[in-house]
Structures are given as C-alpha cells and as structure tokens.
Scaffold this motif. Structure first.
Motif, PDB file in Angstrom:
ATOM      1  N   ILE A  89      67.611  45.662  39.603  1.00 35.79           N
ATOM      2  CA  ILE A  89      66.678  45.650  38.471  1.00 35.79           C
ATOM      3  C   ILE A  89      67.258  46.439  37.307  1.00 35.79           C
ATOM      4  O   ILE A  89      67.251  45.989  36.167  1.00 35.79           O
ATOM      5  N   THR A  90      67.823  47.603  37.617  1.00 37.62           N
ATOM      6  CA  THR A  90      68.356  48.446  36.554  1.00 37.62           C
ATOM      7  C   THR A  90      69.507  47.759  35.827  1.00 37.62           C
ATOM      8  O   THR A  90      69.565  47.761  34.600  1.00 37.62           O
TER       9      THR A  90
ATOM     10  N   THR B 278      60.326  51.446  37.799  1.00 40.94           N
ATOM     11  CA  THR B 278      61.166  50.856  38.838  1.00 40.94           C
ATOM     12  C   THR B 278      61.141  51.726  40.088  1.00 40.94           C
ATOM     13  O   THR B 278      60.987  51.231  41.206  1.00 40.94           O
TER      14      THR B 278
ATOM     15  N   ALA C 114      64.899  40.902  42.344  1.00 36.61           N
ATOM     16  CA  ALA C 114      64.072  41.889  43.046  1.00 36.61           C
ATOM     17  C   ALA C 114      63.427  41.241  44.266  1.00 36.61           C
ATOM     18  O   ALA C 114      63.309  41.859  45.320  1.00 36.61           O
TER      19      ALA C 114
END
Lengths: 390, 231
Positions: free
Chosen positions: A38-39, A355, A269
């Motif tokens: 995700i990052t 997150t 994700a």
C-alpha cells in the motif's frame, strides 16, 4: 483475573519461542506485505500525480495534426480561443528542430520552441536563472533565448550562460535565462530545448503555424464546457474535420489516473490480505495443538473453579497476542521494506497512520476470528475427560 | 446439624453401544462437618465416578445431591465452577500442579478464580504453605520439589479457599510408602483442626487411618464400622 489471563498467555507464548515465532510468521508476512504494497503504490501514485499536476491540472492541451490545406493554427485562431469564456490565457507552441552554435561548438537537431509570456507566468518555477520571456520580447520579436539544463551543461559547463550569444538557424540570440532541470521521465521534459519568443519563431524559423496550444482555465470545474466551446472553434478552423486535432483535458487525466491507482492499491491489499488469512489459519492450528497438549491443565483449572468464560478468555488472549505481536513485527518489517524499496526506486513515501491502523486492526481481527474456535473448544472440554488424559 | 454433604439414591449410568452400564447404584452418603471419610474400593468399582460426582465435575443420572445446603443438580456450568472453587478442594493422585508456576503461584490459582485481590491472595497462600510445612519452598518450581512436597503444594492449593470438603483421589498413589504415610498424617492433623476430608483409595492400610470407611463395590456403597481388617 483479566491480568492473570494475560500473564498466563504471555508465559505460554514465551515458553515455546520458536513455535510462537513460526506461528506469527504468517501474520508478519501478511501485515508486512500489506504495509509495503500500500505504501509503495501510494508513494508511486503520489509521485506520478505530482508530476502530472506539475504539467498543470488547470490546463487543456491542444495538439494540431492539421489538414492538407492547413498545417496548424494561425495566430487569429489562437486569439479566438483566447476569447472563449473561462479561458484565462493561452500559451502557443511553435516547434522546430535545428542546430545551435556557441563559440564553434555545435549541437545538432535541438528542439526550438516558440512560447509566450503566459507559459512562464503559469509556472514561475520553470526559470532557474535569468529572466523569462516578457511581452516586450514578443512585441519586438526579440532574438532572445532561454536554454534547457542539458544545453547549459553541454555548452556552458562552469561558466554563466546569461548574456552569451548563440547562433540559432543562422541568427544570433542573446541568452536571457536558463530552465530548471525537469525530472527524468516527465513527458514535458525541457532539459534539451531552447525556448524563444513565439513571435520571433514565426518570423525567423520559417514556420507559419502553431503546432500546439496550452489553454489555461480560470475554473477547472467548468473544464468540460470549455472543451466543448474550444472544439467548436477548432472545428470551424479545420473545416469540421475532427481528426485534425487532439484535445486533452489535464484534469481528466489526473482524475482517471488517481482512480486507477487507488483501485490498484486496493487490489494489492486484497491479495496481501489473503496471506493474513493463511497466517490466521496457522494461528488456529497452533492453538488447537496447544489445547490438546494442555488438556490436563484445562481440566485442572476447571476443577479449581475456572469458568468456561475464563478458559475461553485465556486462550483467546493467547491467540490475539500472537496475531498482534505478529502484526507489530509485520508493521516494522513492512515499513522497513517500503523504505528500502522506495530508496531503491527513487520515490518519496510516507507511511500513513490509517495504513497502520488498518493492518493492526486486521491482524487483531485475525487473532479473534481464528482464535475463537479453539478457545471455545477448550472452554467446552469436560473436566473429567481432561483430567483422565493425565 | 445439617450435613456438609448429603447424597440420596444417586445413580449414574453410561450408555454404550450394547446398552446401559450402571456405574453407581442408589448411592446414599452423608458426610458431617469434621468427618475424615475414606471411600475404599478396587479399580472399576465406580469410586472415581463417585468422586467426580462429589466434586461436581460430573452430574448423576438420578438422585439428589446437597452440598453445603445447596442442590447441585439444579446448577448450571458457571454455578458449578463456583462451587468447585469455593466448596471443594481437589487433591489428585499425580498432584496436578502446573509445572511452570512456583509453589506459591500454584496455591494462588484457586484464589485467582474467586477474584481475591493480589495482596490478600499472596498472604493467604503463604500462610497455607507454611501450614503444610513448605515455608522455605514457596518460590520453588515443581521440578525442584520432591513428590511429597509436590503433594503438599497440592494440599495447600486445595485448602486455600477454605472449602467445605477436601476431596483427595488416591493421594498416596504416586508416592512411596513413607511419604504416603506422611501425607496421611498431614490429613489426620488437618482433620483434628476441623477440616472435613473425603479420601478415595484402593489401599486398605491408608483407608483405615480415616475415622470412617465406606466400601464401594460394583457401584454399591456400604458403610461399616471401623474394625480390624481380616483378610
């Protein structure tokens, strides 16, 4: 009692360090991959968005393909577009390629672009040193030039190019400024170009037509209507042949790009979440093994007065411990992985609290969901059977 | 005076593939406060089932069981857990003390389940350990203790909640004769202090040291006066 349950759970986890670690590994990998993916995706999306936005979210690009009779826009056509409602300003581009010469050094095939003052006003960050093209330059058709960073490097390494004279297409131009280096893969890279007033370009490059036009808008939210109006102008100019030009609304491009990126990060994700579920099954398996190993202990505790609720709580806490510690480790390794990869790829990332919260929440949920069944099973053990298995 | 324990016509049957297996048949048993009772019977006689029912770990098929004035058969799982915690002190053949906890922590365990605060819990557990003669072993782990000492920890754990009955299942079964005798002596001593003890055993030599003996054979319980054993 709750504290005692926590203490007992902790003792059991630390007793079998290797086993607890291996059980947690699934969660560690799951959470780490969610955080890292995700990052990184968000970081990449932000970086690309920033670059695209640099090109201008309030811009409409018109690129002229032309018809056999009419190669490009005339200055009159440009003036009509400038008068369309909601148009703040226009920046025409006249482009050609030619050699430039400085003190006997020749660079062949340099992209020469004729621009106006609007282009520089829209983005003051373009100029690195010297000054931009102004209205006087345009009116006087001055022979002035602003050069890209690579040309500065090639021709003026270690010296100040401002005020120097270069030959473009046989004419002498005075360098009045240099351009800020643009980032590598931007499609509007101006590192290798020379920019001159577009009126000068029309006169001395032998080009009569405007090949592209950037239209700056007052109100981005009205972009669609403005595009329709500009199309009307272009259709009239090119005899209603719609294939003679292309028109890009930058805002649309940014918007669709961002929605693609957010879909992609969701998808990634989702894939990473599958590994969390696998990790959860690992925890469940380990809890079932633990319970069958500790049947006697459970029976004894029941004989000593533990209620089913107490037993259930103890084992549930144990599985939540495993998954949350796994989650924390995953958080750490995921962040580490993201930073290392980001440094490697060369993008800026920031790890968002949301997150982290998502990943931790998910791993705690895994502990509860997959720990509940074994804990319930332990709490239902018949104390007689449990004690008999001594 | 109301008896501590009163059983009327307790029956317990197991249903196997071939039919009903009657393990306990119309058991009547009364234990008064201060009794030291041993239940003597060979293996397979139903004595473990009887002990499970006394200890509220199992429920009879029919009959009536009153413990400390409360009807056990009406209780749900949570009430039974509370009765086991407060009214019964279990002592098992193989001690059943948790290997990763110290003697003190093992003794504290029942108090944790009855929600006694930490400081009181610790003081109580220490007092009881002193009483069973383990004042210097409080912080030892079970594997640092001898069998007799481990059984003393188990006895301390059984007594710490001040239960109505100490329920011992073959308490000397895993001990050598000398240590076993010491444990029974401890029981005698505790009984002199007024503690009610029910001890299940197959060993007549141990059983005779109790004030009362109840025989159990094929699920039938019969009581006899204490008299010299004639083989």
């Amino acid at each position: 009692m709750f504290l005692e349950s926590i203490r007992m759970s902790w003792m059991n986890i630390t007793k079998n360090k290797l086993r607890s670690f291996l059980t947690m590994l699934g969660i560690v990998i799951g959470v780490a991959s969610i955080i890292a993916l995700i990052t990184l995706v968000r970081g990449a999306a932000d970086n690309i968005s920033a670059e695209v936005t640099e090109l201008g979210g309030n811009k409409i690009f018109i690129n002229i393909i032309g018809t056999p009779l009419k190669q490009g826009l005339s200055r009159d056509d440009a003036e009509i577009i400038k008068s369309v409602e909601n148009v703040e300003g226009i920046s025409p581009t006249i482009s050609g390629k030619t050699a430039i010469v400085y003190k006997g050094n020749v660079i062949e095939n340099v992209s020469i672009q004729g621009k106006n003052e609007v282009y520089f006003k829209a983005d003051p960050g373009l100029i690195r040193s010297g000054r931009a093209i102004n209205i006087l330059d345009l009116e006087n058709k001055s022979r002035v030039a602003i050069i890209g960073s690579n040309i500065v490097k090639d021709l003026f390494f270690g010296t100040n190019p401002i005020g120097e004279k270069i030959l473009i297409n046989g004419n002498t131009y005075t360098i009045i400024g240099t351009l800020e280096a643009t980032r590598g893969f931007s499609m509007s890279s101006t590192n290798d170009v020379v920019i001159i007033p577009y009126t000068t370009a029309l006169q001395s490059l032998g080009i009569k037509d405007i090949s592209s036009l950037d239209v700056y808008l007052d109100d981005t939210s009205l972009a669609d209507e403005t595009v329709v109006k500009i199309k009307g102008v272009l259709n009239r100019a090119f005899n209603y042949r719609e294939d003679s030009y292309t028109i890009f609304n930058m805002g649309d491009i940014i918007e669709s790009f961002q929605s693609i990126m957010s879909m992609m990060s969701l998808l990634l994700a989702g894939i990473a979440a599958i590994s969390l579920i696998v990790g959860g099954i690992g925890i469940m398996n380990m809890m079932l093994v633990t319970i069958s190993e500790r049947t006697t202990e459970i029976g004894l505790r029941k004989a000593l007065g533990a209620t089913p609720y107490t037993i259930c709580l103890q084992f549930l806490i144990e599985s939540i411990f495993l998954s949350v510690i796994g989650g924390l480790l995953g958080l750490f390794f995921g962040a580490l992985l993201a930073y290392v990869l980001a440094a490697f790829i060369g993008i800026n990332i920031s790890i968002l609290f949301s997150t982290n919260a998502l990943a931790m929440g998910f791993s705690a949920a895994v502990g509860i969901v997959f720990g509940y069944m074994p804990a319930k099973k332990a709490s239902r053990l018949n104390p007689i059977d449990a004690l008999r298995s001594l | 005076m109301q008896p501590v324990l009163s059983m009327r016509n307790i029956c317990k049957s197991y249903y196997t593939g071939t039919g009903e297996l009657k393990v306990l048949k119309n058991v009547n048993l009364t234990v008064q406060k201060g009794d030291f009772l041993s239940i003597l019977g060979p293996s397979g006689s139903g004595k473990t089932t009887l002990m499970n029912i006394i200890g509220c770990l199992d429920t009879p098929t029919s009959g009536k069981y009153i413990l400390s004035g409360r009807n056990i058969l009406d209780m749900d799982e949570f009430e039974l857990a509370s009765v086991r915690n407060r009214e019964i002190g279990f002592i098992f053949q193989n001690f059943c003390i948790l290997p990763r906890l110290t003697a003190l922590q093992n003794v504290e365990l029942p108090l944790i389940y009855s929600g006694v605060p930490f400081s009181i819990r610790k003081t109580k557990a220490m007092e009881i350990l002193e009483r069973v003669g383990l004042a210097d072993k409080m912080h030892s782990l079970p594997n640092q203790l001898s069998g007799g000492q481990q059984q003393r920890v188990a006895i301390a754990r059984a007594m710490v909640t001040n239960p109505s009955i100490l329920l011992a299942d073959e308490p000397t079964g895993a001990l050598d004769q000398k240590t076993g005798n010491q444990i029974v002596s401890l029981f005698e001593e505790l009984n002199r202090d007024g503690i009610t003890i029910v001890m299940i055993t197959h060993d007549r030599n141990i059983a005779v040291r109790a004030g009362r003996i109840v025989h159990i054979l094929d699920g039938i319980v019969s009581e006899q006066e204490l008299k010299p054993f004639v083989s």
